[in-house]
Design a protein around this motif. Structure first.
Motif, PDB file in Angstrom:
ATOM      1  N   THR A  18       4.626   0.626   2.253  1.00  0.00           N
ATOM      2  CA  THR A  18       3.604   1.316   3.039  1.00  0.00           C
ATOM      3  C   THR A  18       4.104   1.476   4.472  1.00  0.00           C
ATOM      4  N   SER A  42       4.919   5.380   1.344  1.00  0.00           N
ATOM      5  CA  SER A  42       3.560   5.818   1.611  1.00  0.00           C
ATOM      6  C   SER A  42       3.321   5.886   3.114  1.00  0.00           C
ATOM      7  N   ARG A  44       0.311   8.138   6.086  1.00  0.00           N
ATOM      8  CA  ARG A  44      -0.829   9.060   6.189  1.00  0.00           C
ATOM      9  C   ARG A  44      -0.403  10.508   6.326  1.00  0.00           C
ATOM     10  N   SER A  70      -4.237   3.936   4.290  1.00  0.00           N
ATOM     11  CA  SER A  70      -4.464   2.555   3.861  1.00  0.00           C
ATOM     12  C   SER A  70      -5.751   1.950   4.398  1.00  0.00           C
ATOM     13  N   ILE A  76      -5.975   3.490  -1.386  1.00  0.00           N
ATOM     14  CA  ILE A  76      -5.131   2.351  -1.746  1.00  0.00           C
ATOM     15  C   ILE A  76      -4.998   2.255  -3.257  1.00  0.00           C
ATOM     16  N   LEU A  79      -2.854   5.105  -4.474  1.00  0.00           N
ATOM     17  CA  LEU A  79      -1.457   4.836  -4.154  1.00  0.00           C
ATOM     18  C   LEU A  79      -0.841   3.880  -5.167  1.00  0.00           C
ATOM     19  N   ASN A  95       4.296  -4.588   2.342  1.00  0.00           N
ATOM     20  CA  ASN A  95       3.078  -4.270   3.096  1.00  0.00           C
ATOM     21  C   ASN A  95       3.442  -4.149   4.571  1.00  0.00           C
ATOM     22  N   ALA A  97       2.467  -1.109   6.652  1.00  0.00           N
ATOM     23  CA  ALA A  97       1.584  -0.281   7.480  1.00  0.00           C
ATOM     24  C   ALA A  97       0.724  -1.155   8.390  1.00  0.00           C
ATOM     25  N   LEU A 127      -4.061  -3.741  -1.650  1.00  0.00           N
ATOM     26  CA  LEU A 127      -2.894  -3.203  -2.341  1.00  0.00           C
ATOM     27  C   LEU A 127      -2.153  -4.297  -3.098  1.00  0.00           C
TER      28      LEU A 127
END
Length: 260
Positions: A18, A42, A44, A70, A76, A79, A95, A97, A127
């Motif tokens: 992310t 991933s 935005r 997220s 989430i 994703l 993780n 982001a 997530l």
């Protein structure tokens, strides 16, 4: 590969990252992709994901991308589902982001507090829960890497920018990592965290510009901030079988700042 180097091989492993379109997330993607992992990035913004995809392609690394926010529960879950659908499973979850906010505690906007807690903590839980339930636990294998921060290991020194919500959220990530490692070890899942010091990024560029590199490195034994490769070796260790007996650990990558 040599007798030891094969432990770092990620061939046939799938990594979901992310915040993977730039900064620390892209740096980690480079490392995992170079060692053979299938990548799902991933973020935005679709245009930033396309730029990241092009950047990796120039390095000889292919990456799939999923645009998702997220802070939205349904995004989430989507994703997680799309990442699993692309390659059948997710072996490595990064993780990464996150967001920050600078404000004195007495004046800190509640909406900014909630934004950071939602993205930096809630999203990490949701997530991880989804990927654990739908891939890692059934497969009895997984590597989760949470990107925390040295801000989650200590308070702010007098005169430094006030970031109470960010520090609090990253402190939560630190203990989330430890708690999940204890619970999911039985499934062959390791959970560790990287705690970067100051690295150039969209999130930190304002602080670096305001305070200057010399000020930020005054208490750093190595006398520098992080660069574009400093997280890669640590991420590869946690993502690969080289780190298969390491779990629940928080590794500060900060030039020694938290050691003194």
């Amino acid at each position: 590969m040599g007798r030891i180097s094969h432990f770092f091989d990620l061939t046939n492993k799938t990594a979901l990252i992310t915040g993977g379109s730039r900064g620390l997330g892209l740096q980690i993607a480079e490392a995992l992709g170079e060692y053979g992992a299938n990548l799902v990035l991933s973020a935005r913004k679709a245009d930033e994901l396309r730029d990241a995809q092009d950047h990796l392609q120039r390095l000889g690394i292919d990456a799939e991308c999923v645009t998702a926010d997220s802070t939205i529960d349904s995004d989430i879950h989507r994703l997680g589902a799309e990442a699993i659908a692309k390659f059948g499973k997710v072996d490595i979850l990064v993780n990464n982001a996150g967001a920050t906010w600078g404000s004195p505690a007495s004046e800190h906007p509640l909406e900014a507090w909630d934004k950071l807690m939602n993205l930096n903590v809630r999203a990490v839980f949701l997530l991880s829960q989804y990927i654990g339930k739908h891939s890692m636990i059934p497969c009895r294998y997984g590597r989760i890497i949470d990107v925390a921060s040295i801000a989650g290991l200590r308070g702010n020194q007098p005169g430094s920018p006030p970031t109470i919500a960010y520090n609090t959220s990253k402190g939560a990530v630190v203990n989330f990592t430890r708690a999940l490692a204890g619970e999911w070890g039985q499934f062959g899942i390791t959970v560790n965290a990287l705690a970067p010091g100051f690295f150039p990024s969209k999130m930190t560029n304002g602080t670096i510009a305001e305070l200057g590199v010399d000020s930020l490195t005054a208490g750093v034994p190595l006398k520098r901030i992080g660069d574009d490769t400093d997280l890669q070796g640590a991420a590869l260790l946690f993502a690969s079988d080289a780190g298969k007996h390491i779990t629940g650990q928080i590794l500060a990558v900060d030039g020694g700042y938290t050691a003194v």
